[in-house]
Design a protein around this motif. Sequence first.
Motif, mmCIF file in Angstrom:
data_model
loop_
_atom_site.group_PDB
_atom_site.id
_atom_site.type_symbol
_atom_site.label_atom_id
_atom_site.label_comp_id
_atom_site.label_asym_id
_atom_site.label_seq_id
_atom_site.Cartn_x
_atom_site.Cartn_y
_atom_site.Cartn_z
ATOM 1 N N THR A 40 0.955 -1.211 0.027
ATOM 2 C CA THR A 40 0.047 0.085 -0.008
ATOM 3 C C THR A 40 0.721 1.383 -0.004
ATOM 4 O O THR A 40 0.546 2.163 -0.756
ATOM 5 C CB THR A 40 -0.874 -0.050 1.122
ATOM 6 O OG1 THR A 40 -1.893 -1.050 1.301
ATOM 7 C CG2 THR A 40 -1.832 1.255 1.200
ATOM 8 N N HIS A 41 2.050 1.009 0.694
ATOM 9 C CA HIS A 41 2.995 2.329 0.915
ATOM 10 C C HIS A 41 3.530 2.529 -0.565
ATOM 11 O O HIS A 41 4.080 3.660 -0.885
ATOM 12 C CB HIS A 41 3.672 2.084 1.952
ATOM 13 C CG HIS A 41 3.172 2.632 3.300
ATOM 14 N ND1 HIS A 41 3.691 3.873 3.953
ATOM 15 C CD2 HIS A 41 2.350 2.170 3.893
ATOM 16 C CE1 HIS A 41 2.740 3.941 5.040
ATOM 17 N NE2 HIS A 41 2.234 3.202 5.043
ATOM 18 N N ALA A 44 1.121 4.433 -2.856
ATOM 19 C CA ALA A 44 1.045 5.804 -2.393
ATOM 20 C C ALA A 44 2.398 6.657 -2.650
ATOM 21 O O ALA A 44 2.368 7.757 -3.288
ATOM 22 C CB ALA A 44 0.573 5.655 -1.053
ATOM 23 N N HIS A 60 -7.043 -1.976 -0.706
ATOM 24 C CA HIS A 60 -6.269 -2.138 0.571
ATOM 25 C C HIS A 60 -6.736 -3.367 1.250
ATOM 26 O O HIS A 60 -7.861 -3.127 1.568
ATOM 27 C CB HIS A 60 -6.020 -0.833 1.032
ATOM 28 C CG HIS A 60 -5.767 0.092 0.221
ATOM 29 N ND1 HIS A 60 -4.801 0.070 -0.968
ATOM 30 C CD2 HIS A 60 -5.970 1.432 0.177
ATOM 31 C CE1 HIS A 60 -4.687 1.124 -1.399
ATOM 32 N NE2 HIS A 60 -5.525 1.995 -0.902
ATOM 33 N N GLU A 333 -11.832 3.134 1.499
ATOM 34 C CA GLU A 333 -10.541 4.069 1.482
ATOM 35 C C GLU A 333 -10.528 4.889 2.591
ATOM 36 O O GLU A 333 -11.245 5.477 3.152
ATOM 37 C CB GLU A 333 -10.201 4.532 0.023
ATOM 38 C CG GLU A 333 -10.149 3.681 -1.015
ATOM 39 C CD GLU A 333 -9.601 4.489 -2.391
ATOM 40 O OE1 GLU A 333 -8.458 4.672 -2.534
ATOM 41 O OE2 GLU A 333 -10.460 4.358 -3.378
ATOM 42 N N PHE A 335 -9.711 8.218 2.571
ATOM 43 C CA PHE A 335 -10.503 9.469 2.459
ATOM 44 C C PHE A 335 -11.801 9.473 2.775
ATOM 45 O O PHE A 335 -12.708 10.411 2.907
ATOM 46 C CB PHE A 335 -10.083 10.128 1.467
ATOM 47 C CG PHE A 335 -10.458 9.359 -0.072
ATOM 48 C CD1 PHE A 335 -11.848 9.374 -0.511
ATOM 49 C CD2 PHE A 335 -9.502 8.615 -0.628
ATOM 50 C CE1 PHE A 335 -12.102 8.411 -1.771
ATOM 51 C CE2 PHE A 335 -9.677 7.750 -1.725
ATOM 52 C CZ PHE A 335 -11.129 7.902 -2.229
ATOM 53 N N CYS A 361 -4.016 4.502 6.131
ATOM 54 C CA CYS A 361 -4.295 5.730 6.481
ATOM 55 C C CYS A 361 -3.166 6.493 6.631
ATOM 56 O O CYS A 361 -3.076 7.550 6.238
ATOM 57 C CB CYS A 361 -5.138 5.679 7.672
ATOM 58 S SG CYS A 361 -6.959 5.336 7.759
ATOM 59 N N TYR A 364 -1.641 7.245 3.226
ATOM 60 C CA TYR A 364 -2.552 8.248 2.324
ATOM 61 C C TYR A 364 -2.116 9.726 2.880
ATOM 62 O O TYR A 364 -1.793 10.568 2.354
ATOM 63 C CB TYR A 364 -3.931 8.048 2.459
ATOM 64 C CG TYR A 364 -4.682 7.217 1.578
ATOM 65 C CD1 TYR A 364 -5.692 7.617 0.735
ATOM 66 C CD2 TYR A 364 -4.096 5.855 1.329
ATOM 67 C CE1 TYR A 364 -6.224 6.696 -0.163
ATOM 68 C CE2 TYR A 364 -4.705 5.088 0.327
ATOM 69 C CZ TYR A 364 -5.661 5.466 -0.452
ATOM 70 O OH TYR A 364 -5.987 4.549 -1.443
ATOM 71 N N TYR A 365 -1.887 9.679 4.302
ATOM 72 C CA TYR A 365 -1.778 10.863 5.004
ATOM 73 C C TYR A 365 -0.086 11.413 4.648
ATOM 74 O O TYR A 365 0.006 12.726 4.509
ATOM 75 C CB TYR A 365 -1.741 10.896 6.432
ATOM 76 C CG TYR A 365 -1.764 12.115 7.372
ATOM 77 C CD1 TYR A 365 -2.927 12.904 7.425
ATOM 78 C CD2 TYR A 365 -0.668 12.572 7.862
ATOM 79 C CE1 TYR A 365 -2.876 13.948 8.148
ATOM 80 C CE2 TYR A 365 -0.479 13.930 8.327
ATOM 81 C CZ TYR A 365 -1.761 14.472 8.675
ATOM 82 O OH TYR A 365 -1.716 15.736 9.233
ATOM 83 N N TYR A 367 1.727 10.682 2.148
ATOM 84 C CA TYR A 367 2.146 10.920 0.636
ATOM 85 C C TYR A 367 0.751 11.736 0.008
ATOM 86 O O TYR A 367 0.851 11.756 -1.228
ATOM 87 C CB TYR A 367 2.246 9.524 -0.034
ATOM 88 C CG TYR A 367 3.430 8.666 0.636
ATOM 89 C CD1 TYR A 367 4.557 9.216 0.511
ATOM 90 C CD2 TYR A 367 3.211 7.670 1.269
ATOM 91 C CE1 TYR A 367 5.715 8.596 1.302
ATOM 92 C CE2 TYR A 367 4.176 6.765 1.891
ATOM 93 C CZ TYR A 367 5.501 7.443 1.880
ATOM 94 O OH TYR A 367 6.390 6.698 2.286
ATOM 95 N N ARG A 369 -2.205 11.931 -0.156
ATOM 96 C CA ARG A 369 -3.615 11.282 -0.692
ATOM 97 C C ARG A 369 -4.868 11.756 0.231
ATOM 98 O O ARG A 369 -5.599 10.821 0.586
ATOM 99 C CB ARG A 369 -3.276 9.927 -1.398
ATOM 100 C CG ARG A 369 -2.384 10.049 -2.318
ATOM 101 C CD ARG A 369 -2.254 8.406 -2.522
ATOM 102 N NE ARG A 369 -1.189 8.434 -3.771
ATOM 103 C CZ ARG A 369 -1.348 8.881 -5.019
ATOM 104 N NH1 ARG A 369 -2.440 9.437 -5.436
ATOM 105 N NH2 ARG A 369 -0.504 8.931 -5.794
ATOM 106 N N LYS A 372 -9.756 11.925 -3.004
ATOM 107 C CA LYS A 372 -9.406 11.100 -4.036
ATOM 108 C C LYS A 372 -9.056 12.177 -5.252
ATOM 109 O O LYS A 372 -9.867 12.991 -5.658
ATOM 110 C CB LYS A 372 -10.932 10.264 -4.444
ATOM 111 C CG LYS A 372 -10.653 9.315 -5.332
ATOM 112 C CD LYS A 372 -12.190 8.620 -5.600
ATOM 113 C CE LYS A 372 -11.832 7.519 -6.475
ATOM 114 N NZ LYS A 372 -10.969 6.548 -6.644
#
Length: 372
Positions: A40-41, A44, A60, A333, A335, A361, A364-365, A367, A369, A372
């Motif tokens: 996942t990382h 992202a 994910h 996801e 977000f 999470c 996403y935070y 990098y 994201r 969406k």
Amino acid sequence: MKFVTEYRDSEQAKGIAAELAATVDPNREYRFMEFCGGHTHVLARWGLTDILPKNVHMIHGPGCPVCVLPIGRIDMAMECALKHNAILCTYADTLRVPASGGKSLFKAKAEGADVRMVYSPMDALQIARDNPDRQVVFFAIGFETTTPPTALCLLEAKKEQIKNFSVICCHVLTPSAMEHILLTAPKRADAPVLDGLVGPAHVSVVIGSEPYAQFAEKWKMPVVICGFEPLDMLMTILMLVKQVNEGRHEVENEFTRAVVPEGNRRAIDLMARVFSLRDSFEWRGLGPVPKSALKLSPEFAEFDAETRFGLVEHHVPDNKACQCGAILRGEKEPFECKAFGKACTPAHPLGSCMVSSEGACAAYYSYGRLRK
């Protein structure tokens, strides 16, 4: 640097992305779940989802041992430190996972509990040697990747007859959770329909590729084991797309530089000696999953902290404002959680997915994201 820089080559990435764009069928959707949070990382960090064809969707899964650790287990560890005055040792991410009552192991330390971060189980064992008048408990978590080091530590503790050392064993098994997701998905309205699985990297180094054969045979599900670099991920997605297009469902290994079919036999044999299967184990977001975790075998029962301190796990529901459970099941996801990036941040997490370095999470935070 061998096996790193050459797997980050932008020109090769463009070539694989172009082949992927030419290979996908524009008349269908592709949904692949990456089980490992490290993947996942990768998606992202390197912005790979931005260059995937619009009809290729990465879902994910519950790929982080810190993320899937149930609150009741963290409460057990805190009980050891606060009630039984034990020195509690564990890995860094575990310290910040929210438990019941808004507490965490980090906050328990602030209240006076002797909680220590360690880099390996052997560090905890050394603390037990250095403090013979104190009980030392290692809060052992992780998939098959971190299980062999715990097994080696217990072998050494038994050899030296260290009486003040014990383990809360929370080691969980990847294939069991993957199968549970496929079994329970039809019962959940929001569960995604999956076309393939991205097999974890480090776990597969230990267990090999053979355990995934059941998904290809029983579930008719393509599986591709993937490394942790951007070219690994792009090639894995391309391999999955080709399997879907051709109607194949096989186990393929993109990560051939580290994974062999039989895995690491010494590590597997070691785990089989030190641990035995639990009948059931609760995963955060998934609930009780049969045959999905390990406990100490009878030969090492003297080092079982659950027995030594009479610890009992209780089910504790997640924070209602947190959508970690749905995110871990691949239904949402980050977000889509109203708390994400607002009430829930890495500095003040509401759920485990924002804590771990492998959490969705957190990815996403970190990098950018945030939407969406």
